[in-house]
Every structure is written in structure tokens, then in C-alpha cells.
Design an enzyme around this catalytic site. Structure first.
Site, mmCIF file in Angstrom:
data_model
loop_
_atom_site.group_PDB
_atom_site.id
_atom_site.type_symbol
_atom_site.label_atom_id
_atom_site.label_comp_id
_atom_site.label_asym_id
_atom_site.label_seq_id
_atom_site.Cartn_x
_atom_site.Cartn_y
_atom_site.Cartn_z
ATOM 1 N N HIS A 200 0.871 -1.178 0.000
ATOM 2 C CA HIS A 200 0.000 0.000 0.000
ATOM 3 C C HIS A 200 0.913 1.236 0.000
ATOM 4 C CE1 HIS A 200 -2.734 2.964 1.919
ATOM 5 N NE2 HIS A 200 -3.724 2.205 1.475
ATOM 6 N N ASP B 297 3.112 -4.794 7.807
ATOM 7 C CA ASP B 297 1.909 -3.974 7.681
ATOM 8 C C ASP B 297 0.712 -4.901 7.888
ATOM 9 O OD1 ASP B 297 -0.321 -2.634 6.903
ATOM 10 O OD2 ASP B 297 0.471 -1.930 4.988
ATOM 11 N N GLN C 19 -4.479 -5.234 6.910
ATOM 12 C CA GLN C 19 -5.495 -6.154 6.386
ATOM 13 C C GLN C 19 -5.386 -7.559 6.990
ATOM 14 O OE1 GLN C 19 -7.894 -4.993 4.686
ATOM 15 N NE2 GLN C 19 -7.115 -3.177 3.636
ATOM 16 N N LYS D 167 -10.386 -0.625 10.631
ATOM 17 C CA LYS D 167 -10.615 -1.785 9.755
ATOM 18 C C LYS D 167 -10.960 -3.032 10.570
ATOM 19 C CE LYS D 167 -7.167 -0.222 6.363
ATOM 20 N NZ LYS D 167 -7.869 0.345 5.215
ATOM 21 N N CYS E 62 -4.834 2.612 -3.567
ATOM 22 C CA CYS E 62 -3.558 3.055 -2.961
ATOM 23 C C CYS E 62 -2.451 2.045 -3.223
ATOM 24 C CB CYS E 62 -3.694 3.330 -1.474
ATOM 25 S SG CYS E 62 -4.881 4.613 -1.098
HETATM 26 N N1 7TS Z 1 -1.795 -0.912 4.613
HETATM 27 C C1 7TS Z 1 -2.717 -1.612 3.951
HETATM 28 C C2 7TS Z 1 -2.392 -2.997 3.481
HETATM 29 C C3 7TS Z 1 -3.970 -1.068 3.719
HETATM 30 O O1 7TS Z 1 -4.877 -1.787 3.070
HETATM 31 C C4 7TS Z 1 -4.245 0.238 4.176
HETATM 32 C C5 7TS Z 1 -5.552 0.902 3.903
HETATM 33 C C6 7TS Z 1 -3.249 0.919 4.878
HETATM 34 C C7 7TS Z 1 -2.038 0.306 5.081
HETATM 35 C C8 7TS Z 1 -3.449 2.273 5.436
HETATM 36 O O2 7TS Z 1 -4.398 2.261 6.433
HETATM 37 P P1 7TS Z 1 -4.841 3.631 7.120
HETATM 38 O O3 7TS Z 1 -5.853 3.230 8.113
HETATM 39 O O4 7TS Z 1 -3.632 4.217 7.707
HETATM 40 O O5 7TS Z 1 -5.410 4.485 6.011
HETATM 41 N N2 7TS Z 1 -6.226 0.396 2.786
HETATM 42 C C9 7TS Z 1 -7.307 0.930 2.193
HETATM 43 C C10 7TS Z 1 -7.962 0.295 1.166
HETATM 44 O O6 7TS Z 1 -7.632 -0.778 0.685
HETATM 45 N N3 7TS Z 1 -8.997 1.059 0.768
HETATM 46 O O7 7TS Z 1 -9.014 2.151 1.523
HETATM 47 C C11 7TS Z 1 -7.971 2.096 2.426
#
Ligand code: 7TS
Length: 416
Positions: free
Chosen positions: A130, A208, A211, A234, A373
Site C-alpha cells: 500500500h 503492515d 489487512q 478496519k 492506494c
Molecule cells: N496498509 C494496507 C495494506 C492497507 O490496506 C491500508 C488501507 C493501509 C495500510 C493504510 O491504512 P490507514 O488506516 O492508515 O489508512 N487500505 C485501504 C484500502 O484498501 N482502501 O481504503 C484504504
């Protein structure tokens, strides 16, 4: 098929916990929420815990010698203890509250990275990261002059592990930054094997878990991972709160991230001394109510059981992959079902994913379209955009049927 689906969880009870799901997206169209990889919905247990906190306990934490401040501090710190147990960290000092996974990764880049990466060093990422695990490192590389290399992704949507072993054995890799589960391909990377390989080569590993932590049991001690980043929103928790786990000795040796109140032991006009962990990394008034909400989300997931959650999602995702693979003109991305979780990403002939998502939305089916992203990954596959359905504890095979029906409708409208 749908009526007969036997879930390991009481799906009706789960559905009744999520008020937001009981609405029509458009007149006569039941909301079918398939965008939990972007942000999951929240059960009433989480919403009520935050409301209760604001109605009974709120004050600033770690400051007042009064009843509300003590209660707020207890609530904030007991959520930290729940998170510690949830990922099996050794001590709650290893649990740093951040805003989200993005901030957790930026924290490691700005502190550990700035102190340890310089000319001649290699930082190893993957092509399926990401942007939040690419861009902070690119910013730092501009300043510090180290090299970023990438583990290639195969056409099947898996990491090229031979290339990984080769890079580790031939280049001075200091840190491997690795997504546990891809938000586009759904690939569950073999981190049990990859982390020891990195350690044997003298590199640390930042995982990371944005997910993975919401969907499967992640045990930081069993994995022996050095850093783990994830987001509360999430995993059925609120927005505005995330976690950085780090091994204590690494966190102790790192300089602070932001300066301000709460992160110091002593301040003079000339210099300051830092507070102990975890407070060294938590400058300013934190997201107290979101932390309380995240603690309630951890309770909620624990009550369901992470194994049951994974088993439930397997049923729904496998069914989705099966049914989608029968749709003429639809291409699915990612590895075979046994190696993946959480998402089904696809394109429909040469129709732009945004148009597909718009037609699905008209049927009440909420998916995400775009590059998610992960632009480098899309470039690798030569795709400007994909459509992605993502699944969580409240999704059912009926939701998948609604998705597939809506795709068939879209095909008709596009004259396919
Ligand atoms: N890493 C992964 C694998 C992600 O899917 C996301 C967010 C992030 C980091 C960042 O997370 P945040 O909470 O800091 O924004 N992924 C997504 C997505 O797949 N659609 O919207 C956000």
C-alpha cells in the site's frame, strides 16, 4: 446454496449488532456493504462504549488527580492492555497508539529509519505494498540517500520468494517492510517463513498488518516480528486510532517521533528528557474515546473468536471467487483461494472500474474502484483501475449473490 450455508458464527446475531447495515442504499435497494477493506462498520458495542465513556468518564488522561481523569486513564490504559493481549505482545509498553497504520509506519520511518538508514543501505519492500508503506520510505530516502528495492510480485499475485532470498543474500538489507495481507490481491504472504529469513540476513522486519490483524490471529511473539502496524477502523473499531507494536528494546533505543506534552519526563529551556514507553511516542492529548472504542472492538472480535472469523470469511470469500469466476468477461486477480483472504478484485472486460462501481451502487452494492492506494501493483498488471469487493464478519453468501446479480445487470447495460 445460500439458505444452506452453515457458518461457524451466529450471523443473525452479528447482523443485529451492526445498525448501519439495516438500511436501504437507494429506495427499494438493500445496502450490501462490500467495502470493509477500506473501513469496516462498527457494532453497537463499540459505539455504546464510546458514548458511555463520553457520558460518564471523559477527562484528559495521565494528568488530573481527580475522579474523571483517573477513570479516563483507566479506560485508555485498559484498552492498551486488551490490544497487548490481542497480538500477544510481551508488555503493554510495546503498544504505541497512533492515528492509523499509516502513522505507525511513518513513525518507524521517521525515528528508527532516520537513525539507521543511510548511503549504502538497502530497504526492501514489495511490489504489493500500500502507498503508506512506500511513500514514507521514499521521503526518507530523499533525505538519507539509501536505496529502496522491491520484492517482485508474480503474475499469480504472490511474492517471488527466490528473488527475496537472492536480494537478502547479496545486498545490505537493513529492514524488510512487508504487507501481511494484500489489500488488492488478498494474498496472505508467508511471513512465518519470510521473517526468519530476514533475521538470518541481519535485517529487521516491519509488518503492515492493516489487512491481517482484523481477520486472522496475529501473534507478534510467535512471528518474532520487530514492528507491526495496524488501524482500528478496519477491525470494527473507530477511526482516528491505530497501533504500532515494536519490540521493547528497539522502541527504547529509538528517538521520539513528535514532541510535546506527555512524551517528556522533564523539560528545561535548554533540553528535555523523554518519558518511558509507550508515552515517549504519544505526544499531546491522545484519541482517548477512540482507544476505548478500539478496546471494545477487541472484546467483540475475541467474543466471536479469531479462528471463527477467519473460517466465516473463508466461506464467504471462496463462494465469491467461485461465483465471480463464472461471470463471462470478468477477470479475477490474486492467487488461488487457499493462499488468500478478505478481498475479491476484478475487472469486467474493458469497462472502467469506476463505471462498474457506479452501476453496482445503483443496485445498493457498495464496492471500491480505483488503484486502492497500490498504484505500482496496478502498473505492474497494466491496469488503470480495478473493482474490489471486500468482506468481513457481517457479510453473507446472500451479499455475494447480490453482488453477482448486480454485475450481471451491469453487463446488460454495457451491452456485454
Ligand atoms: N496498509 C494496507 C495494506 C492497507 O490496506 C491500508 C488501507 C493501509 C495500510 C493504510 O491504512 P490507514 O488506516 O492508515 O489508512 N487500505 C485501504 C484500502 O484498501 N482502501 O481504503 C484504504
Amino acid at each position: 446454496m445460500t439458505q444452506k450455508t452453515a457458518y461457524p458464527l451466529d450471523i443473525q446475531a452479528i447482523l443485529s449488532d451492526f445498525p448501519i447495515l439495516h438500511q436501504e442504499a437507494h429506495p427499494g435497494k438493500r445496502l450490501v456493504f462490500l467495502d470493509s477493506a477500506a473501513s469496516s462498520q462498527k457494532p453497537r458495542q463499540v459505539i455504546e462504549a464510546m458514548q458511555r465513556y463520553y457520558e460518564h468518564d471523559h477527562a484528559n488522561v495521565h494528568r488530573g488527580i481527580h475522579v474523571l481523569s483517573e477513570r479516563a486513564t483507566d479506560a485508555y490504559e485498559s484498552a492498551r492492555e486488551k490490544l497487548r493481549a490481542f497480538i500477544n505482545a510481551r508488555t503493554r509498553r510495546e503498544i504505541i497508539y497512533t492515528r492509523n497504520a499509516t502513522e505507525s509506519i511513518n513513525l518507524v520511518a521517521a525515528t528508527w529509519g532516520r537513525a539507521h538508514l543511510g548511503p549504502g543501505d538497502v530497504l526492501l519492500l514489495t511490489e504489493m505494498e500500500h502507498h503508506s508503506n512506500i511513500v514514507p520510505w521514499q521521503l526518507l530516502a530523499m533525505e538519507r540517500g539509501f536505496t529502496i528495492r522491491y520484492i517482485p510480485v508474480t503474475l499469480q499475485g504472490e511474492l517471488d520468494l527466490e528473488a527475496y532470498a537472492h536480494i537478502l543474500s547479496t545486498e545490505p538489507v537493513k529492514l524488510v517492510g512487508l504487507v501481511h495481507v494484500s489489500n488488492v490481491l488478498g494474498t496472505v504472504n508467508p511471513v512465518e517463513q519470510m521473517i526468519p529469513q530476514a533475521h538470518a540476513a541481519g535485517a529487521l522486519v516491519l509488518l503492515d498488518g492493516a489487512q491481517s490483524v482484523p481477520h486472522l490471529a496475529v501473534d507478534v511473539q510467535a512471528l518474532d516480528v520487530d514492528f507491526l502496524a495496524f488501524s482500528g477502523h478496519k477491525m470494527a473499531g473507530p477511526t482516528g486510532i491505530g497501533v504500532l507494536y515494536g519490540k521493547r528494546e528497539l522502541l527504547e533505543a529509538m528517538p521520539p517521533y513528535m514532541g510535546g506534552g506527555d512524551m517528556i519526563k522533564r523539560v528545561t529551556l535548554e533540553k528535555s528528557a523523554w518519558n518511558q514507553l509507550p508515552y515517549k511516542f504519544e505526544a499531546g492529548t491522545p484519541a482517548i474515546a477512540p482507544a476505548v472504542g478500539l478496546g471494545a472492538a477487541v472484546d467483540y472480535l475475541n467474543n466471536l473468536g479469531m479462528e471463527n472469523i477467519l473460517a466465516h470469511e473463508r466461506i464467504v470469500v471462496d463462494y465469491a471467487l467461485d461465483r465471480l469466476s463464472e461471470v463471462p468477461g470478468l477477470t479475477l486477480y490474486g492467487p488461488e483461494p487457499a493462499k488468500r483472504n478478505g478481498v475479491a478484485t476484478f475487472t469486467l472486460k474493458d469497462i472502467h472500474a469506476h463505471d462498474v462501481a457506479q452501476l453496482l451502487d445503483a443496485e445498493g452494492v457498495a464496492i471500491r474502484a480505483g488503484h486502492h492506494c497500490a498504484m505500482p501493483l496496478h502498473e505492474k498488471y497494466g491496469l488503470p483501475a480495478t473493482a474490489r469487493a471486500s468482506f468481513y464478519i457481517y457479510n453473507t453468501t446472500e451479499d455475494v449473490d447480490a453482488l453477482v446479480d448486480a454485475i450481471y445487470n451491469a453487463r446488460k447495460l454495457f451491452g456485454l
